[in-house]
Enzyme design. Structure first.
Site, short mmCIF file in Angstrom:
data_model
loop_
_atom_site.label_atom_id
_atom_site.label_comp_id
_atom_site.label_asym_id
_atom_site.label_seq_id
_atom_site.Cartn_x
_atom_site.Cartn_y
_atom_site.Cartn_z
N ILE A 171 -61.89 36.83 -5.08
CA ILE A 171 -60.80 36.46 -4.00
C ILE A 171 -60.73 37.95 -3.16
O ILE A 171 -60.49 38.99 -3.68
CB ILE A 171 -59.47 36.05 -4.54
CG1 ILE A 171 -59.61 34.68 -5.06
CG2 ILE A 171 -58.61 36.07 -3.34
CD1 ILE A 171 -58.64 34.18 -5.89
N HIS B 237 -68.37 26.23 0.95
CA HIS B 237 -67.51 25.78 -0.11
C HIS B 237 -68.20 24.12 -0.55
O HIS B 237 -68.27 23.37 0.49
CB HIS B 237 -66.16 25.48 0.16
CG HIS B 237 -65.15 25.07 -1.03
ND1 HIS B 237 -64.96 26.05 -2.10
CD2 HIS B 237 -64.73 23.76 -1.19
CE1 HIS B 237 -64.03 25.24 -2.99
NE2 HIS B 237 -64.06 23.99 -2.49
C1 GRF Z 1 -72.64 27.20 -3.64
O1 GRF Z 1 -72.47 25.76 -4.13
C2 GRF Z 1 -71.35 27.19 -2.63
O2 GRF Z 1 -70.76 26.30 -2.01
C3 GRF Z 1 -70.49 28.01 -3.61
O3 GRF Z 1 -71.16 28.69 -4.55
C4 GRF Z 1 -72.40 28.01 -4.74
C5 GRF Z 1 -73.36 29.30 -4.55
O4 GRF Z 1 -74.60 28.92 -4.86
N1 GRF Z 1 -69.49 28.80 -2.72
P1 GRF Z 1 -75.94 29.85 -4.73
O5 GRF Z 1 -75.66 31.19 -5.34
O6 GRF Z 1 -76.04 29.98 -3.20
O7 GRF Z 1 -77.07 29.12 -5.29
#
Ligand code: GRF
Length: 202
Positions: A94, A111
């Site tokens: 955060i 997200h």
């Molecule tokens: C993704 O699903 C994103 O939405 C979330 O964290 C995940 C990261 O995945 N915030 P990656 O490391 O980009 O594969």
């Protein structure tokens, strides 16, 4: 003129980082990733960056006495590299007002749910546990609250009766990898105007 510099913050796999790099390489996004930072030494995102010839830094939060001092270290790295936009791509920390206030409307996050539904670190699990029929992906600007800032883009996906965490993750990733570079492009092109909570796209 050099394309605008991005910083990408990751804690894990870095598939969204990869999607950004692919979009740049394919000419779909006019930008350059100036630096990739992770708070975890073993983040696969770091090796993806190195492989792409991009500066990859593990910045260990335990080396800093406070969250603010950690964030100030990141700010220094990004300012030295002229970073225009900070992209959070699975960064599991955060960010405090120290960091957010330094990059007003210049931090973007992805997200894996349709905010404000299912905020937090377990959005996919939570959507399945809730029995939701629809979830999706949100790309939004960061403000001082968690998973809260103005929404740039959203896309929904149906949750099928036989859905598992793995199948839903795969569906969401497909959307994320398309949506994130698109949203970054809108921001860099100055096509997103924030009016209160609403982002007007041109
Ligand atoms: C993704 O699903 C994103 O939405 C979330 O964290 C995940 C990261 O995945 N915030 P990656 O490391 O980009 O594969």
């Amino acid at each position: 003129m050099r394309p605008p510099a991005l910083a990408v913050l990751c804690s894990g796999q870095g598939t969204n980082l990869q999607a950004i790099l692919n979009a740049i390489r394919a000419g779909r996004l006019s930008a350059r990733v100036a630096i990739v930072v992770s708070d975890r030494a073993d983040a696969k995102a770091l090796s993806r960056a190195t492989r792409a010839g991009i500066e990859a830094r593990y910045v260990d939060p335990r080396q800093y006495p406070t969250r603010a001092s950690y964030e100030r270290a990141l700010i220094r790295l990004f300012d030295q590299r002229g970073v225009k936009l900070v992209c959070l791509a699975g960064f599991m920390r955060i960010l405090s007002p120290v960091f957010v206030g330094h990059f007003p409307q210049r931090i973007v996050n992805i997200h894996p749910a349709l905010l404000p539904a299912f905020p937090g670190a377990h959005a996919i699990r939570d959507a399945l546990a809730w029995g939701a029929k629809v979830t999706g992906v949100t790309v939004h600007l960061i403000d001082e609250h968690v998973d809260h800032g103005p929404i740039l883009l959203q896309e929904a996906v149906a949750i099928s009766p036989r859905e598992t965490k793995a199948t839903l993750l795969a569906k969401l990733h497909r959307i994320e990898h398309r949506l994130y570079p698109q949203a970054i492009r809108l921001l860099l092109d100055g096509r997103a105007r924030v009016v209160g909570r609403t982002v007007r796209l041109r």
